[in-house]
Scaffold this motif. Structure first.
Motif, PDB file in Angstrom:
ATOM      1  N   ILE A  24       0.837  -1.202   0.000  1.00 57.34           N
ATOM      2  CA  ILE A  24       0.000   0.000   0.000  1.00 57.34           C
ATOM      3  C   ILE A  24       0.868   1.247   0.000  1.00 57.34           C
ATOM      4  O   ILE A  24       0.628   2.190  -0.762  1.00 57.34           O
ATOM      5  CB  ILE A  24      -0.958   0.001   1.205  1.00 57.34           C
ATOM      6  N   LEU A  25       1.884   1.265   0.838  1.00 54.26           N
ATOM      7  CA  LEU A  25       2.777   2.432   0.888  1.00 54.26           C
ATOM      8  C   LEU A  25       3.488   2.636  -0.447  1.00 54.26           C
ATOM      9  O   LEU A  25       3.680   3.776  -0.885  1.00 54.26           O
ATOM     10  CB  LEU A  25       3.788   2.277   2.026  1.00 54.26           C
ATOM     11  N   ARG A  26       3.875   1.544  -1.090  1.00 61.40           N
ATOM     12  CA  ARG A  26       4.535   1.643  -2.406  1.00 61.40           C
ATOM     13  C   ARG A  26       3.549   2.182  -3.447  1.00 61.40           C
ATOM     14  O   ARG A  26       3.873   3.061  -4.231  1.00 61.40           O
ATOM     15  CB  ARG A  26       5.042   0.265  -2.820  1.00 61.40           C
ATOM     16  N   THR A  27       2.317   1.658  -3.417  1.00 61.47           N
ATOM     17  CA  THR A  27       1.286   2.096  -4.365  1.00 61.47           C
ATOM     18  C   THR A  27       0.977   3.576  -4.199  1.00 61.47           C
ATOM     19  O   THR A  27       0.778   4.296  -5.169  1.00 61.47           O
ATOM     20  CB  THR A  27       0.000   1.261  -4.185  1.00 61.47           C
ATOM     21  N   VAL A  86       9.932   0.202   4.292  1.00 61.99           N
ATOM     22  CA  VAL A  86      10.835  -0.649   5.073  1.00 61.99           C
ATOM     23  C   VAL A  86      10.389  -0.675   6.532  1.00 61.99           C
ATOM     24  O   VAL A  86      10.329  -1.729   7.159  1.00 61.99           O
ATOM     25  CB  VAL A  86      12.296  -0.152   4.958  1.00 61.99           C
ATOM     26  N   ALA A  87      10.048   0.486   7.081  1.00 62.01           N
ATOM     27  CA  ALA A  87       9.622   0.554   8.478  1.00 62.01           C
ATOM     28  C   ALA A  87       8.355  -0.259   8.707  1.00 62.01           C
ATOM     29  O   ALA A  87       8.235  -0.957   9.715  1.00 62.01           O
ATOM     30  CB  ALA A  87       9.409   2.007   8.893  1.00 62.01           C
TER      31      ALA A  87
END
Length: 96
Positions: free
Chosen positions: A3-6, A15-16
Motif C-alpha cells: 500500500i505504501l509503495r502504491t 521498510v519501516a
C-alpha cells in the motif's frame, strides 16, 4: 508495504512498515525510520504483557544505531515519570 509503495510513500516508510517487528534487524551503521519505529514499539510495550514477548531494549541493534546511549526499561520509566511531572506542572500553570 505494498500500500505504501502504491501510494508512493518514501521507500524508508515501506521498510519501516514491513520490518518494524524484526527486533534484531541489523542492516548498516546509519539509523533509519525503521530503527526509530522498533525502539518506539519496544518502549510502548513497557509495563504491558507484550514486554515479555519482545527482546530487552538494550539488546536491540536499532537502539545502538540511534545513538541514544544506555537505555533500559527502568531508565525509560524514569524518563516518562519525569516527563509526566513536567506536563502536570505546565498544565497547572496554564490552568491557574
Amino acid at each position: 508495504g505494498k500500500i505504501l509503495r502504491t501510494w508512493r510513500f518514501p521507500h524508508e516508510f515501506e521498510v519501516a512498515a514491513v520490518e518494524a517487528e524484526s527486533w534484531m534487524r541489523d542492516v548498516d551503521d546509519e539509523p533509519d525510520y525503521c530503527d526509530l519505529v522498533i525502539v518506539a514499539q519496544l518502549h510502548s510495550y513497557i509495563g504491558t504483557p507484550m514486554a515479555f514477548k519482545a527482546p530487552p531494549l538494550n539488546e536491540v541493534p536499532a537502539l545502538a544505531r540511534l545513538g541514544l546511549g544506555k537505555l533500559t526499561p527502568f531508565a525509560s520509566l524514569n524518563l516518562l515519570t519525569a516527563a509526566d511531572d513536567e506536563v502536570r506542572a505546565t498544565e497547572a500553570l496554564l490552568s491557574g
